[in-house]
Design an enzyme around this catalytic site. Structure first.
Site, PDB file in Angstrom:
ATOM      1  N   VAL A 137     -66.657  46.580 -30.992  1.00  0.00           N
ATOM      2  CA  VAL A 137     -65.793  46.440 -29.821  1.00  0.00           C
ATOM      3  C   VAL A 137     -64.772  47.559 -30.020  1.00  0.00           C
ATOM      4  O   VAL A 137     -63.814  47.416 -30.770  1.00  0.00           O
ATOM      5  CB  VAL A 137     -65.135  45.046 -29.749  1.00  0.00           C
ATOM      6  CG1 VAL A 137     -64.179  44.964 -28.572  1.00  0.00           C
ATOM      7  CG2 VAL A 137     -66.214  43.964 -29.651  1.00  0.00           C
ATOM      8  N   PRO A 138     -65.023  48.720 -29.423  1.00  0.00           N
ATOM      9  CA  PRO A 138     -64.376  49.976 -29.834  1.00  0.00           C
ATOM     10  C   PRO A 138     -62.912  50.137 -29.410  1.00  0.00           C
ATOM     11  O   PRO A 138     -62.571  50.990 -28.593  1.00  0.00           O
ATOM     12  CB  PRO A 138     -65.267  51.044 -29.215  1.00  0.00           C
ATOM     13  CG  PRO A 138     -65.811  50.394 -27.990  1.00  0.00           C
ATOM     14  CD  PRO A 138     -65.979  48.946 -28.347  1.00  0.00           C
ATOM     15  N   CYS A 139     -62.060  49.351 -30.020  1.00  0.00           N
ATOM     16  CA  CYS A 139     -60.626  49.452 -29.734  1.00  0.00           C
ATOM     17  C   CYS A 139     -60.073  50.812 -30.163  1.00  0.00           C
ATOM     18  O   CYS A 139     -59.036  51.240 -29.657  1.00  0.00           O
ATOM     19  CB  CYS A 139     -59.864  48.314 -30.399  1.00  0.00           C
ATOM     20  SG  CYS A 139     -60.171  48.132 -32.153  1.00  0.00           S
ATOM     21  N   HIS A 140     -60.790  51.506 -31.034  1.00  0.00           N
ATOM     22  CA  HIS A 140     -60.348  52.841 -31.461  1.00  0.00           C
ATOM     23  C   HIS A 140     -60.442  53.866 -30.328  1.00  0.00           C
ATOM     24  O   HIS A 140     -59.840  54.932 -30.406  1.00  0.00           O
ATOM     25  CB  HIS A 140     -61.152  53.317 -32.688  1.00  0.00           C
ATOM     26  CG  HIS A 140     -62.615  53.447 -32.439  1.00  0.00           C
ATOM     27  ND1 HIS A 140     -63.483  52.374 -32.518  1.00  0.00           N
ATOM     28  CD2 HIS A 140     -63.371  54.519 -32.113  1.00  0.00           C
ATOM     29  CE1 HIS A 140     -64.716  52.780 -32.255  1.00  0.00           C
ATOM     30  NE2 HIS A 140     -64.674  54.081 -31.998  1.00  0.00           N
TER      31      HIS A 140
END
Length: 171
Positions: A137-140
């Protein structure tokens, strides 16, 4: 009681915990040095039903797939199943994070607008910061409006590395 299968893999950025349920849906992915944060989030999300952690080598092939991501198969993370607890708003933010294409970024305000909640950038940022499934879950991929590398629980250095790895050219 929820059973979480856990494994730890070596990555170029340090050891990474991988926790999934018995249906092999990711429940948590977190850097080893931030395992206290992972424990805290697991406690918040699963305190009512309770959970137990059981060591498992490469549960459901998830460990191997995350290794593949670090070895250059970037699209593999799009195929990994997840299951999260959290509020409806948090889950809505986390679902939307998965729509940000690899190699691209979005700022918090844009994410809020995409959710139909213009002006809720701070709330989106808070939900982003509570994301229990790092990388997948690419919060970056969410950055500050001015392009700064803001808010990544794994640290700004890791955030920059992940974005470069995915082909986003930092200015």
């Amino acid at each position: 009681m929820l059973t979480l299968l856990e494994d730890k893999i070596a990555t170029p950025l340090g050891p990474l915990w991988i926790l999934c349920d018995e249906q092999f849906r990711l429940r948590a992915v977190e850097w080893d040095e931030h395992s206290d944060r992972m424990e805290q989030l697991l406690g918040v999300h699963y305190r009512v039903q309770g959970y137990q952690r059981v060591s498992s080598a490469n549960p459901g092939g998830l460990s191997r797939k995350l290794c593949d991501y670090f070895e250059g198969d970037l699209s593999v993370i799009e195929t990994l199943p997840t299951a999260t607890s959290g509020t409806d708003f948090q889950r809505e933010v986390w679902k939307t994070l998965r729509t940000i294409p690899c190699g691209q970024v979005m700022h918090y305000g844009q994410l809020a607008e995409q959710l139909g909640r213009a002006g809720a950038a701070r709330a989106v940022g808070a939900a982003n910061g509570s994301n229990p499934i790092s990388i997948v879950v690419p919060c970056h991929r969410v950055i500050g409006r001015n392009g700064t590398m803001t808010g990544y629980a794994g640290g700004v250095t890791r955030k920059e590395w992940l974005l470069r790895h995915e082909g986003y050219l930092l200015l």
